[in-house]
Design a protein around this motif. Structure first.
Motif, PDB file in Angstrom:
ATOM      1  N   HIS A 121       0.753  -1.192   0.095  1.00 10.58           N
ATOM      2  CA  HIS A 121      -0.060   0.078  -0.105  1.00 10.58           C
ATOM      3  C   HIS A 121       0.913   1.305   0.191  1.00 10.58           C
ATOM      4  N   ARG A 122       1.919   1.151   0.904  1.00 10.59           N
ATOM      5  CA  ARG A 122       2.738   2.426   0.793  1.00 10.59           C
ATOM      6  C   ARG A 122       3.378   2.665  -0.775  1.00 10.59           C
ATOM      7  N   SER A 123       3.813   1.642  -1.242  1.00 12.40           N
ATOM      8  CA  SER A 123       4.504   1.688  -2.701  1.00 12.40           C
ATOM      9  C   SER A 123       3.544   2.612  -3.516  1.00 12.40           C
ATOM     10  N   VAL A 124       2.200   2.114  -3.642  1.00 11.52           N
ATOM     11  CA  VAL A 124       1.074   2.576  -4.363  1.00 11.52           C
ATOM     12  C   VAL A 124       0.912   4.118  -4.208  1.00 11.52           C
ATOM     13  N   VAL A 125       0.652   4.446  -2.856  1.00 17.66           N
ATOM     14  CA  VAL A 125       0.606   5.563  -2.386  1.00 17.66           C
ATOM     15  C   VAL A 125       1.950   6.439  -2.913  1.00 17.66           C
ATOM     16  N   HIS A 126       3.054   6.137  -2.604  1.00 18.31           N
ATOM     17  CA  HIS A 126       3.937   6.984  -2.951  1.00 18.31           C
ATOM     18  C   HIS A 126       4.293   7.405  -4.580  1.00 18.31           C
ATOM     19  N   LEU A 127       3.873   6.231  -5.350  1.00 21.37           N
ATOM     20  CA  LEU A 127       4.044   6.452  -6.796  1.00 21.37           C
ATOM     21  C   LEU A 127       2.839   7.359  -7.249  1.00 21.37           C
ATOM     22  N   ALA A 128       1.666   7.118  -6.706  1.00 20.20           N
ATOM     23  CA  ALA A 128       0.672   7.961  -7.220  1.00 20.20           C
ATOM     24  C   ALA A 128       0.776   9.370  -6.593  1.00 20.20           C
ATOM     25  N   PHE A 129       1.018   9.509  -5.528  1.00 16.39           N
ATOM     26  CA  PHE A 129       1.030  10.962  -4.879  1.00 16.39           C
ATOM     27  C   PHE A 129       2.281  11.649  -5.091  1.00 16.39           C
ATOM     28  N   PHE A 130       3.461  11.022  -4.806  1.00 14.20           N
ATOM     29  CA  PHE A 130       4.897  12.012  -4.889  1.00 14.20           C
ATOM     30  C   PHE A 130       5.281  11.702  -6.343  1.00 14.20           C
ATOM     31  N   GLU A 131       5.123  10.472  -6.903  1.00  9.56           N
ATOM     32  CA  GLU A 131       5.626  10.467  -8.435  1.00  9.56           C
ATOM     33  C   GLU A 131       4.616  11.095  -9.405  1.00  9.56           C
ATOM     34  N   ASP A 132       3.395  10.950  -8.944  1.00 10.43           N
ATOM     35  CA  ASP A 132       2.389  11.369  -9.888  1.00 10.43           C
ATOM     36  C   ASP A 132       2.207  10.443 -11.064  1.00 10.43           C
ATOM     37  N   LEU A 133       2.229   9.236 -10.952  1.00  5.80           N
ATOM     38  CA  LEU A 133       2.243   8.361 -12.270  1.00  5.80           C
ATOM     39  C   LEU A 133       0.737   7.822 -12.083  1.00  5.80           C
ATOM     40  N   PRO A 134       0.460   7.656 -13.255  1.00  2.00           N
ATOM     41  CA  PRO A 134      -0.958   6.842 -13.634  1.00  2.00           C
ATOM     42  C   PRO A 134      -0.952   5.510 -12.977  1.00  2.00           C
ATOM     43  N   TYR A 135      -2.097   4.957 -13.046  1.00  2.00           N
ATOM     44  CA  TYR A 135      -2.183   3.369 -12.471  1.00  2.00           C
ATOM     45  C   TYR A 135      -1.561   2.520 -13.290  1.00  2.00           C
ATOM     46  N   GLY A 136      -1.689   2.656 -14.574  1.00  2.00           N
ATOM     47  CA  GLY A 136      -0.869   1.760 -15.396  1.00  2.00           C
ATOM     48  C   GLY A 136       0.588   1.516 -15.126  1.00  2.00           C
ATOM     49  N   ASP A 137       1.016   2.760 -14.973  1.00  2.00           N
ATOM     50  CA  ASP A 137       2.610   2.686 -14.769  1.00  2.00           C
ATOM     51  C   ASP A 137       3.100   2.310 -13.397  1.00  2.00           C
ATOM     52  N   ILE A 138       1.943   2.545 -12.531  1.00  3.46           N
ATOM     53  CA  ILE A 138       2.220   1.917 -11.072  1.00  3.46           C
ATOM     54  C   ILE A 138       2.260   0.514 -11.274  1.00  3.46           C
ATOM     55  N   ALA A 139       1.185  -0.149 -11.891  1.00  7.51           N
ATOM     56  CA  ALA A 139       1.085  -1.426 -12.275  1.00  7.51           C
ATOM     57  C   ALA A 139       2.263  -2.187 -12.672  1.00  7.51           C
ATOM     58  N   SER A 140       2.834  -1.633 -13.980  1.00  4.93           N
ATOM     59  CA  SER A 140       4.204  -1.953 -14.458  1.00  4.93           C
ATOM     60  C   SER A 140       5.366  -2.173 -13.312  1.00  4.93           C
TER      61      SER A 140
END
Length: 173
Positions: free
Chosen positions: A121-140
């Motif tokens: 959960h921490r990873s997806v939060v960081h990637l979404a909010f701090f790296e501003d990545l879309p869900y598709g990129d986060i999934a990759s």
């Protein structure tokens, strides 16, 4: 870089080191481990630059490597080994000391709640909010379906709201 150009590696390192370091540090909560893993990531990028196919953004590819290297570092830790959080340093030139103190206390409480999340959960939060990545990129990056990322984000937000509400009730927020 794929052709062994050292200048290309130097440019790449300067462009991505801060972003990759912050991502790794958010996972490991240890600046020394994060610096070591950053070097491992950049070495892996150097070694595998020729295999990059361009099917994703370069940042997605690099953060994916960083994710896997950070997970490897976490797995190598001894059971029960704790990691002390690095203290955050506040700048002295803030315009309003009272507002700065309040914001810092709130940020500390939010960080506390984020730290309570599972690693996934921490990873997806960081990637979404701090790296501003879309869900598709986060999934990759994290190596799971996009639907799983959305589910993790839903549960992470729910857990964060519950934690912050608890802190507010206790008068800590």
């Amino acid at each position: 870089m794929a052709n062994g150009d050292q200048t290309a590696l130097d440019d790449f390192y300067r462009q991505y080191e801060g972003r990759v370091y912050r991502f790794i540090r958010s996972k490991l909560n240890d600046s020394f481990d994060a610096a070591d893993v950053l070097n491992e990531v950049m070495f892996e990028v150097w070694r595998s630059a020729g295999r990059f196919e361009g099917r994703s953004a370069v940042s997605t590819w690099v953060l994916g490597i960083a994710h896997h290297k950070a997970i490897d570092r976490i797995r190598r830790r001894k059971p029960g080994e704790s990691v002390e959080l690095d203290p955050e340093i506040a700048e002295d030139d803030s315009p309003d000391p009272a507002e700065t103190l309040s914001a810092a206390q709130n940020a500390e409480q939010v960080r506390h709640c984020v730290d309570q999340l599972s690693e996934a959960h921490r990873s997806v939060v960081h990637l979404a909010f701090f790296e501003d990545l879309p869900y598709g990129d986060i999934a990759s990056i994290v190596g799971c379906p996009e639907g799983t990322v959305k589910t993790r984000m839903f549960h992470a937000k729910k857990a964060l709201m519950k934690c912050l509400a608890g802190l507010k009730e206790m008068g800590l927020l």
